[in-house]
Design an enzyme around this catalytic site. Structure first.
Site, PDB file in Angstrom:
ATOM      1  CD1 TRP A 104      15.029  24.894  10.721  1.00  0.00           C
ATOM      2  CD2 TRP A 104      15.178  22.780  10.012  1.00  0.00           C
ATOM      3  NE1 TRP A 104      15.709  24.902   9.525  1.00  0.00           N
ATOM      4  CE2 TRP A 104      15.812  23.616   9.069  1.00  0.00           C
ATOM      5  CE3 TRP A 104      15.141  21.403   9.782  1.00  0.00           C
ATOM      6  CZ2 TRP A 104      16.412  23.121   7.911  1.00  0.00           C
ATOM      7  CZ3 TRP A 104      15.741  20.906   8.625  1.00  0.00           C
ATOM      8  CH2 TRP A 104      16.358  21.764   7.708  1.00  0.00           C
ATOM      9  CG  ASP A 126      17.325  21.629  16.323  1.00  0.00           C
ATOM     10  OD1 ASP A 126      18.520  21.981  16.373  1.00  0.00           O
ATOM     11  OD2 ASP A 126      16.709  21.453  15.249  1.00  0.00           O
ATOM     12  CE  LYS A 155      21.927  25.615  10.586  1.00  0.00           C
ATOM     13  NZ  LYS A 155      21.256  25.885   9.302  1.00  0.00           N
TER      14      LYS A 155
END
Length: 423
Positions: A164, A234, A258
């Site tokens: 990511w 992030d 999440k």
């Protein structure tokens, strides 16, 4: 459709709805924004027209639900789902579902204000930070961040600890001059760098990290200090899983799916002095100034997703806040990692022990040919989504806030039994 059939359908639809007759809800919110539109405290009188059975409390996992170890969209707290079910048809006597409300009406304003208030409480967000509820997932922020925080000529630094953060770096190449100052790719993304050895750019506008790499299972246990500029993180897969000192960051962003809600909501926490400097070519929907000035209501936001996030925030507050939540997460992770480490090599976790994620636990089998059988047998025992990401293989157990301890204990018991039968 016959009348009897219609009645039956509505009975099923309203199953477990709460008795909300003549209740009054108050949502006093103090806003710290400097925007032209200011939220005011709103009192909503909720008078339900239907008396039905209250939802059961979800102290243990229901027999008809699986233990869902998916990385995202991920499992949600069962009590939150039941509350949402009870309010689905008629939200607190308003005569509407949240999905039907005007995003500018007083009912939804109370929902989004309460969600922000509880999030500010959970993370102790300072008043000089704005909270934005956006769309597009964290991936959209890979572009929005450089577009808002720097010019095309500016240098920015990226620490690449997994897939990511690597994707974020590659997207930033379109809008500024990003530099990878450390990458864990050569070691298959199993480590976090030593902060003292980072070769930061002297004129970098920001330093970007991914607080927890969902795919590779590495997590920052502390955070670097930018030599210049601000720290950007992030936090999609560990958002609200533990306390965080927000004041150390210029910007935190996270996809909700999440730990805090369904997919479709992205939360951005940004220091206000960083807002208002977007590049000229920035699309209006990526300009933080637009969303801040309009209190996240410039266009129709993901209303139901924000409502769900609000229910989760409320639940986390009721649990005692993020310190208590972190204790539970550490206990779950310890049980699972110990089972892996004590298996004498039958199960293996490749991540350096000092930076193992509390949220995403990747592991492999000594005999790789047994992995398919492991996943298949686990599913029969109502433990699903244990297959590792397609880019790395193996297995992965995502044990977010909403994964109960019982789910981890059942997985560990299964792992030990599987080893006894196949070692």
């Amino acid at each position: 459709m016959s009348m009897s059939m219609a009645t039956s359908n509505h009975t099923i639809f309203l199953h477990n709805a709460t008795n909300l007759t003549n209740t009054t809800n108050h949502f006093p919110i103090t806003t710290t924004r400097t925007a032209t539109t200011t939220f005011k405290p709103i009192s909503i009188k909720c008078t339900a027209t239907t008396r039905t059975q209250a939802p059961p409390q979800a102290s243990t996992q229901s027999q008809d639900r699986v233990f869902n170890f998916a990385a995202g969209p991920a499992t949600l707290p069962e009590n939150v789902l039941l509350k949402a079910q009870s309010e689905l048809y008629n939200w607190r006597g308003s005569g509407m579902s949240v999905m039907e409300m005007s995003h500018r009406g007083k009912e939804f304003l109370s929902i989004i204000q309460k969600a922000e208030s509880d999030l500010r409480t959970l993370l102790n967000i300072p008043s000089e930070y704005s909270v934005l509820f956006l769309q597009g997932g964290a991936t959209t922020q890979f572009a929005a961040i450089p577009l808002n925080l720097c010019t095309p000529q500016d240098t920015v630094d990226y620490i690449v600890t997994g897939s990511w953060s690597d994707k974020a770096f590659k997207e930033a190449q379109k809008y500024c001059k990003p530099k990878v100052i450390w990458s864990g790719k050569s070691e298959k993304y199993t480590k976090i760098p030593s902060f003292s050895g980072l070769n930061q750019s002297t004129e970098a506008r920001y330093l970007h990290i991914c607080g927890n790499e969902t795919i590779h299972g590495v997590e920052f246990k502390d955070y670097p200090t930018p030599q210049n500029g601000v720290l950007v993180a992030d936090m999609s897969s560990n958002f609200c899983s533990k306390p965080v000192d927000v004041s150390r960051f210029g910007l935190i962003y996270a996809g909700a799916q999440k730990n805090v809600g369904p997919s479709g909501v992205t939360i951005v926490i940004i220091r206000k002095d960083l807002i208002g400097n977007a590049q000229g070519l920035t699309p209006v929907m990526l300009d933080y100034k637009i969303h801040d000035e309009n209190n996240s209501l410039y266009n129709t936001p993901p209303c139901y997703g924000i409502y769900m996030c609000g229910l989760v925030f409320e639940d986390l507050v009721e649990q005692g806040g993020l310190k208590e939540v972190e204790k539970k997460n550490k206990k779950k992770a310890e049980i699972l990692y110990n089972a892996i480490d004590d298996s004498k090599g039958f199960f293996r976790c490749p991540v350096d022990k000092s930076v193992r994620s509390l949220m995403n636990v990747p592991f492999t089998l000594e005999k790789a040919e047994l992995e398919v059988e492991f996943i298949k047998e686990a599913a029969k025992e109502k433990m699903v989504q244990l297959k590792g990401h397609r880019s790395v293989g193996g297995m992965r157990a995502s044990i977010y806030n909403a994964m109960p301890l019982a789910g981890v204990e059942k997985l560990v018991a299964f792992m030990k039994d599987f080893q006894a039968r196949h070692a």
